[in-house]
Design a protein around this motif. Structure first.
Motif, PDB file in Angstrom:
ATOM      1  N   LEU A 196      41.208  31.013  31.552  1.00  0.00           N
ATOM      2  CA  LEU A 196      41.834  31.558  30.269  1.00  0.00           C
ATOM      3  C   LEU A 196      40.445  32.127  29.720  1.00  0.00           C
ATOM      4  N   VAL A 197      40.400  33.525  29.696  1.00  0.00           N
ATOM      5  CA  VAL A 197      39.338  34.506  29.391  1.00  0.00           C
ATOM      6  C   VAL A 197      39.863  35.698  28.895  1.00  0.00           C
ATOM      7  N   ASP A 198      38.991  36.287  28.267  1.00  0.00           N
ATOM      8  CA  ASP A 198      39.292  37.895  27.991  1.00  0.00           C
ATOM      9  C   ASP A 198      38.841  38.733  28.915  1.00  0.00           C
ATOM     10  N   PRO A 199      39.750  39.237  29.933  1.00  0.00           N
ATOM     11  CA  PRO A 199      39.498  40.113  30.936  1.00  0.00           C
ATOM     12  C   PRO A 199      38.388  41.036  30.841  1.00  0.00           C
ATOM     13  N   PRO A 200      38.327  42.128  29.912  1.00  0.00           N
ATOM     14  CA  PRO A 200      37.532  42.982  29.732  1.00  0.00           C
ATOM     15  C   PRO A 200      35.808  42.451  29.578  1.00  0.00           C
ATOM     16  N   LEU A 201      35.892  41.347  28.904  1.00  0.00           N
ATOM     17  CA  LEU A 201      34.756  40.383  28.551  1.00  0.00           C
ATOM     18  C   LEU A 201      34.106  39.938  29.832  1.00  0.00           C
ATOM     19  N   LEU A 202      35.252  39.322  30.539  1.00  0.00           N
ATOM     20  CA  LEU A 202      34.703  38.602  31.922  1.00  0.00           C
ATOM     21  C   LEU A 202      34.325  39.828  32.921  1.00  0.00           C
ATOM     22  N   GLU A 203      34.845  40.899  32.792  1.00  0.00           N
ATOM     23  CA  GLU A 203      34.372  41.888  33.555  1.00  0.00           C
ATOM     24  C   GLU A 203      33.042  42.356  33.501  1.00  0.00           C
ATOM     25  N   ARG A 204      32.500  42.454  32.079  1.00  0.00           N
ATOM     26  CA  ARG A 204      31.442  42.940  31.712  1.00  0.00           C
ATOM     27  C   ARG A 204      30.389  41.800  32.198  1.00  0.00           C
ATOM     28  N   VAL A 205      30.877  40.647  32.088  1.00  0.00           N
ATOM     29  CA  VAL A 205      29.822  39.541  32.264  1.00  0.00           C
ATOM     30  C   VAL A 205      29.309  39.381  33.623  1.00  0.00           C
ATOM     31  N   ILE A 206      30.442  39.677  34.706  1.00  0.00           N
ATOM     32  CA  ILE A 206      30.207  39.583  36.261  1.00  0.00           C
ATOM     33  C   ILE A 206      29.557  41.025  36.481  1.00  0.00           C
ATOM     34  N   ALA A 207      29.687  42.007  35.907  1.00  0.00           N
ATOM     35  CA  ALA A 207      29.160  43.185  36.451  1.00  0.00           C
ATOM     36  C   ALA A 207      27.674  43.308  35.873  1.00  0.00           C
TER      37      ALA A 207
END
Length: 837
Positions: free
Chosen positions: A709-720
């Protein structure tokens, strides 16, 4: 007028675990009250699709819920305004710890809505689970492995007029779960295998029972105090152990602890009586300190009280604490000493104990005390009476005895024996008794033993000299004894006062003593009914059972219940000084806490200005130079040069845009206004875009991971951010590795580099803004990547922690909640750094 001023009454159904039947019981009570004629409405009831619970709503008036729009979604919340307008006698409001949708009402939490209803005079019936109590949040998370995002302060629940525990054995609750009476069928297996394990349910049940037991104990203590009930009510095993500071203390403490452990929930209380009349003299403070630590290690509490009579003080303390058993050691005096000095503390406590059970514990020091210890260091009433009587009787008895042996004892021996009797009387009764004894002895010696026998020869200079010597010797001995007793009493009082203050100072030094706790300690120590801190003294400062002492500028310590002696008031003044210091420290800590955010903001602003001075200017300058060159008319650029300048401008603007986005997102996080759109997301959906700019990544074990359960764009920025940071530190020829695993309702995503790593002491600085800790290249970047990554992760109910990579390097671990375990109400929220939405 009374109806307007009356505050509503709150009743809370406290559940040991989800599914025990809180909502059902709450609605059942609403139906019963309505049947008795009460005006009852249902402000909000969450039935979770359970047919039997929904059936309980039949016949009850239900206030329509308010529709709240947030980020494109529609949510239902209690319509507080409608309930206030309806103004019923009783409102049923479920989910006491629920967080309202942002912007959906006047308050952030439902318990705050309920407080508004209570303030308006409306009685409220509500429900909450034990895992939502703020004090138990961490404990429940440790037991179940599931973080609790919805909490309610314990004090809010404790203020309820009624708290009813809804309990169910673990086996019965698991059967309800298996029959589909709690969760949907597709969630049953996962719930039974994780949160609803028998051990988890047993632990939650114990937490609930103990919490409610403490609440009941507080109510009982308040009731007994209000009604002046001194008798013992054996509702709970409470064992008091009396400590003298002697070597037998360890034995007594362990024996009392075993007695308390025989009863589940039993309490152990150790008490030491500090005497102002000398019995505290000779106490080993080192032994008391060691015994105090032993008591606390065994889960008990240590107390020190002031009392002129040890036995009475012990019994009064035990009755005040509603103790059921009192443990004390057998006397260290021998039989002959007890015969001479009378019954000791143990015998007196047994006589006074009444319905409190007294345990006399034998120990290796029993009967091995010092010879003839004085039980009192000052002249008692008995000695004041016995001294003059002895001064008259003892010389007469001695005269009778010496008259029988007149022919074998000469005058010198007779005079010495009379002198010895006078000295003995002086030791017993002081100066007055010594003078009486000397006069009596002189007259008897003159009449019966100095020739002419049978006549007074007061005109003889020798007779007058003998009388004078007797009187001077008796007075001198009596004065020495009296001075010795006064010095001993003064020393003993100073020792007792120092001991009491040492005990209080030890409590303060160890910390954890809030101002109310210190006041309670003061009340307990002096055996008064109450102790409070006020800004001005009461009208009657001393007398009528009220004692007031200054406790610092503009503060006074007031004790009510009994009038304290002068020596006790002297100790109380020192207590007040400690309390005043604690108040001053609390005020300084509060002021420091208010200043700290300002200092942090100033540090952040300084770091930002330093970073912006270089890192934002560099891409701006490069892009500006490229655009300026392209606009120039004096140079003809080839197509290749033009493309290179355009690429430089594009790259510079892209870099500048990323830096500004990071700055804006970090500022939104700090302000708590970053919007989130949490939904079930698979890692395979996010990872390709997140790792697009990181070459040659080793991706492992992500295909079988359930959605999070996440916000996909924010998780993408975290991993990036994490992957880019790892790539900068990974040496040539090695690859960044990304792997994932699922356990206990969480997913752990690991971003692994093979760089030089970092020492443990410097890792927390990684997440401070504008830090480039360990970077070999400090020419680019604001140092916001890891700070922003942690903030975004925590905003999505996750955690970001660094670990050592086996073989060298650093691993960043992102822990996120599984979608099937998360609270559906958290699907939309506003992020706040360091706090779940």
């Amino acid at each position: 007028m009374d109806d307007v001023l009356r505050r509503g009454r709150l009743k809370v159904y406290l559940g040991a675990a989800p599914g025990v039947g809180k909502t059902y019981r709450m609605l059942d009570e609403a139906r019963r009250r309505a049947a008795r004629g009460a005006d009852v409405v249902v402000g909000f009831a969450e039935c979770h699709g359970r047919p039997r619970t929904e059936a309980m709503l039949d016949g009850l008036e239900v206030v329509a819920r308010a529709q709240c729009a947030y980020r494109g979604g529609e949510f239902e919340e209690m319509d507080l305004a409608a309930v206030l307008e309806r103004r019923p006698e009783v409102a049923v409001v479920d989910e006491f710890a629920h967080s309202n949708v942002p912007g959906g009402g006047r308050n952030a939490k439902r318990w705050q809505d309920i407080d508004v209803l209570l303030a308006d005079g409306i009685d409220v019936v509500t429900a909450v689970n034990v895992q939502h109590l703020a004090s138990l949040k961490d404990v429940v998370e440790k037991i179940t492995g599931v973080p609790q995002h919805e909490t309610v302060p314990d004090d809010v629940v404790r203020r309820a007029q009624q708290i009813e525990l809804i309990d169910m054995p673990p086996e019965g609750l698991r059967r309800r779960m298996a029959h589909g009476n709690i969760y949907a069928p597709e969630k049953i297996d996962a719930a039974l295998a994780n949160y609803f394990r028998p051990g988890n349910l047993t632990a939650l049940r114990q937490l609930a029972l103990l919490w409610v037991a403490d609440r009941v104990d507080e109510a009982l203590h308040t009731y007994r105090a209000e009604h002046a009930i001194g008798g013992v009510w054996e509702t709970r095993e409470r064992v008091v152990v009396a400590l003298t500071g002697g070597p037998e203390g360890d034995t007594l403490i362990r024996r009392a602890a075993r007695i308390a452990d025989r009863s589940a929930g039993g309490d152990l209380l150790a008490v030491h009586v500090a005497r102002s009349d000398g019995l505290a003299a000779g106490v080993s403070h080192a032994s008391l300190a060691r015994q105090r630590r032993l008591v606390e290690d065994l889960g008990g509490s240590y107390h020190s009280v002031v009392g002129d009579d040890v036995a009475t003080a012990l019994v009064e303390f035990a009755r005040t604490e509603n103790a059921t058993q009192l443990v004390l050691g057998t006397s260290r005096r021998g039989r002959f000493e007890r015969f001479l000095t009378g019954p000791g503390t143990g015998e007196t406590v047994t006589e006074l104990s009444g319905d409190i059970d007294v345990h006399r514990v034998t120990h290796e020091r029993a009967g091995r005390g010092t010879l003839l210890p004085s039980r009192r260091r000052t002249l008692s009433t008995a000695r004041l009476i016995a001294g003059p009587v002895t001064g008259l009787v003892l010389p007469v008895l001695l005269t009778v005895c010496l008259a029988q042996v007149r022919d074998t004892v000469n005058l010198t021996s007779e005079a010495l024996l009379f002198l010895l009797a006078v000295v003995g009387v002086a030791c017993i009764g002081g100066v007055t008794s010594a003078v009486i004894a000397s006069v009596t002895a002189s007259l008897l010696l003159n009449y019966w033993f100095i020739p002419p026998i049978g006549q007074f020869t007061l005109d003889d200079p020798n007779a007058l000299l003998a009388l004078g010597v007797f009187t001077v010797v008796a007075a001198t001995v009596a004065a020495v004894v009296d001075r010795s007793l006064r010095l001993s009493r003064r020393s003993a009082r100073a020792t007792a006062e120092a001991e009491t203050m040492s005990s209080l100072a030890g409590s303060i030094v160890r910390g954890g003593q809030t101002i109310p706790a210190l006041l309670e300690r003061t009340r307990e120590t002096f055996g008064t009914e109450s102790a409070e801190l006020v800004d001005r003294p009461p009208d009657h400062e001393i007398g009528g059972g009220v004692t007031t002492v200054p406790a610092g500028p503009g503060a006074f310590l007031v004790l009510r219940g009994r009038t304290l002696s002068s020596s006790e008031r002297r100790v109380l003044a020192a207590f007040a000084a400690h309390v005043g210091s604690a108040v001053e420290r609390a005020q300084l800590a509060e002021a420091a806490a208010e200043i700290e955010p300002v200092k942090a903001a100033d540090r952040l602003r300084t770091a930002l200005l330093r970073a912006v001075g270089h890192d934002l200017r560099t891409p701006l300058a490069a892009g500006w130079a490229a655009v300026t060159s392209l606009r120039g008319r004096d140079v003809e650029f080839s197509d290749e040069d033009r493309d290179e300048l355009l690429a430089t401008a594009d790259e510079s603007m892209a870099k500048l845009n990323r830096l500004l986005e990071n700055l804006l997102d970090l500022s939104r996080l700090e302000a708590g206004v970053l919007p989130l759109n949490l939904r079930a997301t698979s890692l395979e959906e996010v990872l390709p875009m997140a790792l697009a700019d990181v070459p040659d990544v080793d991706l492992r074990d992500v295909e079988s991971i359930p959605p999070v359960l996440v916000d996909p764009p924010l998780l993408e920025r975290v991993i990036a951010n994490l992957a880019g940071n790892a790539a900068r530190h990974t040496p040539p020829g090695r690859r960044v590795m990304v792997t994932a695993s699922a356990l206990g309702g969480r997913v752990e995503l690991r971003v692994v580099d093979r760089g030089p790593g970092l020492p443990t002491t410097g890792r927390e600085r990684l997440f401070e803004p504008f830090q480039r800790l360990g970077d070999t290249d400090n020419t680019t970047g604001l140092g916001l990547g890891l700070a922003l990554a942690r903030g975004l992760t925590e905003a999505m109910n996750g955690t970001l922690t660094p670990e050592d990579t086996p073989g060298g390097g650093l691993t960043m671990v992102v822990s996120l909640p599984l979608a099937e375990w998360a609270d559906p109400s958290a699907s939309t929220a506003v992020a706040t750094p360091g706090r779940t939405p």
